[in-house]
Design a protein around this motif. Structure first.
Motif, short mmCIF file in Angstrom:
data_model
loop_
_atom_site.label_atom_id
_atom_site.label_comp_id
_atom_site.label_asym_id
_atom_site.label_seq_id
_atom_site.Cartn_x
_atom_site.Cartn_y
_atom_site.Cartn_z
N ARG A 265 0.84 -1.20 0.00
CA ARG A 265 0.00 0.00 0.00
C ARG A 265 0.88 1.26 0.00
N GLU A 266 1.92 1.19 0.82
CA GLU A 266 2.87 2.30 0.93
C GLU A 266 3.54 2.59 -0.42
N VAL A 267 4.03 1.50 -1.06
CA VAL A 267 4.71 1.67 -2.34
C VAL A 267 3.73 2.18 -3.40
N ARG A 268 2.50 1.65 -3.37
CA ARG A 268 1.50 2.07 -4.35
C ARG A 268 1.21 3.56 -4.22
N ALA A 269 1.08 4.03 -2.98
CA ALA A 269 0.81 5.46 -2.74
C ALA A 269 1.94 6.31 -3.31
N ALA A 270 3.19 5.86 -3.08
CA ALA A 270 4.35 6.61 -3.60
C ALA A 270 4.36 6.62 -5.12
N LEU A 271 4.01 5.47 -5.71
CA LEU A 271 3.96 5.36 -7.18
C LEU A 271 2.95 6.33 -7.76
N ARG A 272 1.74 6.40 -7.13
CA ARG A 272 0.67 7.31 -7.58
C ARG A 272 1.16 8.73 -7.55
N LEU A 273 1.84 9.06 -6.47
CA LEU A 273 2.38 10.40 -6.29
C LEU A 273 3.35 10.72 -7.41
N GLY A 274 4.23 9.73 -7.70
CA GLY A 274 5.27 9.92 -8.72
C GLY A 274 4.70 10.05 -10.11
N ALA A 275 3.59 9.35 -10.36
CA ALA A 275 2.98 9.41 -11.68
C ALA A 275 2.14 10.67 -11.82
N GLY A 276 2.05 11.46 -10.74
CA GLY A 276 1.31 12.71 -10.78
C GLY A 276 -0.19 12.52 -10.70
N GLN A 277 -0.61 11.42 -10.03
CA GLN A 277 -2.05 11.18 -9.92
C GLN A 277 -2.57 11.64 -8.55
#
Lengths: 277, 255
Positions: A265-277
């Motif tokens: 969940r933590e990694v997914r949240a960071a990924l979303r942030l990085g993709a600008g979502q």
């Protein structure tokens, strides 16, 4: 060890093709201690593979420095410090399994270092073939093997040199789900056999194998790694650096634990942030 | 002979027998004049009545074709290695190769005889020029057919350019060279024979023009048949080489 296994300072890389400039990486600072298993994850085209190639010295960065246990990328390659596992098995089709695993030992003969000189002890090819489950296929040619078996050969080839740093670029991405899972645990089992930094320094030259593993699968990153680096969309920056403290040896059942779910969940949240979502 | 070998050889054998039989029948049934089209039996007699002469002529032409092919192969390999070393050199070399390919080399033969004399040199040169372009183009494509991942694995242990060339790029180019060689067998033989039409005193091309002067059409046809047979021998040799050297290719990719 004073120097980290992989140290990057202010690394940037821009691709120039005619008038078109594509910034692939920017301002990358990174310290990877010896023996750590690091997964790199990020949206497509974010420069994950570029990062790996810059570390291996296959690409020259436009800015910043790369240090591999105190060596430059070039020196590290010259002394056979890297075991590279690309996305495709990239086996030489005219060499059998044994020949492909032994290939890198035959190249650049004067460049390699002696085992006591900082290298892990090169693994006996026959032992390695048995470890990756290819016993009986020693003389098979690549086109006679399945995709999963070919990737086993590629894995064994990278381990055969006893290189202290393994660089893996989505090595299991093209395999089917079951084979992929099998390969993940095979990789872990070979890697976990190596002494961790705390272990007896008299074995294997005292070094533990450091792994940089590029992937686009969250589950894979969390399952394998001690630490997950999340890159942003292009130009790639490290936007999250997450420790994964799941106990080792890792087993498939861990994927169902609350801990595992929390990490993904933590990694997914960071990924979303990085993709600008 | 095993059943499999028989199954491979029998169908073409039947096809050729039917073809030649039809030809023979046609000539006899309509009483076609020898000057227009000699019967296969007449051509066969022309060959069997002078085995030694045909053998000597075939060896002359065959040697010229083979020498020309080997020279072209050597030049093509060197040129392809140079051309694939940098993009600028590739842009310099490939247009030259294309132009050479467009030259009617066979028409050039009389001019080459003036320059190189009546020995085998002009014939060898024609055979070399005519095979040079396909060999070079295929060598370039073959040397570039290396998967980037393969090259990176080799570079990751600091393999030298020479090691990458010998261990990776040249073996990758072999199937491409074999395909070009198949085309070049015929080209080299035709080039050598046609070049013999001018200023030569031996070889199949000489036999051909001499037969033409005496209107011996069956001997002209015989020369062509002997040349075609040499082509078959050449292709068979390449096939055997491929089977040895390209054992590693999946069977479906073999020709």
């Amino acid at each position: 060890m004073a120097e980290g296994a992989i140290v990057l300072r202010g690394v940037a890389k821009t691709f120039r093709r005619r008038s078109e400039h594509t910034a692939a990486l920017t301002a990358i600072d990174l310290d990877i201690p010896e023996g750590q298993f690091v997964a790199v994850i990020g949206p497509s085209g974010c420069g994950k593979s570029t990062l790996l190639r810059v570390i291996a010295g296959l690409l020259t960065p436009d800015a910043g420095t790369v240090s591999i246990a105190g060596l430059s990328s070039l020196e590290a390659r010259r002394t056979k410090w890297f075991g590279l596992v690309p996305q495709t098995p990239a086996l030489l089709p005219w060499r059998d399994v044994r020949g492909n695993i032994g290939l890198l030992g035959e190249l650049n003969r004067h460049g390699g270092r002696a085992p006591g000189d900082g290298h892990l002890i090169p693994v006996d090819v026959d032992t390695l073939i048995a470890t990756v489950g290819l016993h009986g296929f020693e003389s098979a040619l690549p086109h006679e093997l399945s995709g999963g078996m070919q990737q086993r050969v590629a894995l064994a080839r990278a381990f055969a040199l006893g290189a202290p740093v393994l660089l893996m670029d989505e090595p299991f991405a093209s395999l089917d789900e079951l084979t992929r899972e099998e390969m993940r645990f095979l990789l872990l089992s070979i890697w976990e056999k190596r002494p961790r930094p705390a272990a007896d320094p008299s074995t294997d030259g005292g070094r533990a194998r450091t792994v940089l593993f590029v992937t686009h699968s969250l589950e894979e990153a969390v399952l394998l790694a001690d630490r997950v680096l999340v890159l942003s969309a292009r130009p790639g920056r490290i936007i999250a650096d997450l420790a994964i403290d799941l106990p080792r040896p890792r087993v498939a059942a861990q994927a169902d634990t609350d801990e595992f779910v929390r990490h993904t969940r933590e990694v997914r949240a960071a990924l979303r942030l990085g993709a600008g979502q | 002979m095993t059943g499999r070998a028989l199954r491979t050889i029998l169908p073409p054998l039947v096809a050729f027998t039917v073809l030649l039989g039809a030809w023979e029948l046609l000539v006899r049934a309509f009483g076609i004049a020898k000057l227009i089209l000699p019967a296969p039996s007449a051509i066969a007699t022309a060959i069997t009545s002078d085995w030694g002469g045909w053998y000597r002529a075939a060896m002359v032409t065959g040697k010229e074709a083979l020498c020309g092919f080997i020279i072209a192969l050597a030049v093509a390999l060197v040129l392809a290695v140079v051309a694939t070393s940098t993009p600028a050199l590739e842009r310099a070399v490939l247009p030259v190769v294309t132009v050479v390919q467009l030259i009617p080399v066979v028409a050039l033969a009389p001019a080459l005889v003036i320059g190189l004399g009546f020995g085998p040199a002009p014939r060898i040169l024609v055979a070399a020029l005519i095979t040079f372009a396909p060999l070079t183009v295929n060598a370039v494509v073959g040397l570039q057919s290396v998967e980037p991942d393969m090259a990176e694995v080799l570079r990751s242990v600091h393999a030298s350019r020479r090691e990458i060339l010998l261990r990776l790029r040249l073996p990758m180019a072999l199937p491409y060279l074999a395909a070009a060689a198949r085309v070049c067998v015929g080209l080299a033989l035709i080039g050598a024979m046609v070049a013999e039409w001018q200023g030569s005193s031996e070889g199949l091309g000489y036999t051909f023009t001499r037969a033409q002067r005496s209107l011996a059409t069956e001997r002209m046809w015989a020369a062509v048949f002997v040349l075609a047979f040499m082509g078959v021998v050449g292709l068979t040799a390449i096939g055997l080489l491929e089977r040895r050297l390209l054992r590693w290719r999946p069977t479906r990719l073999r020709t």
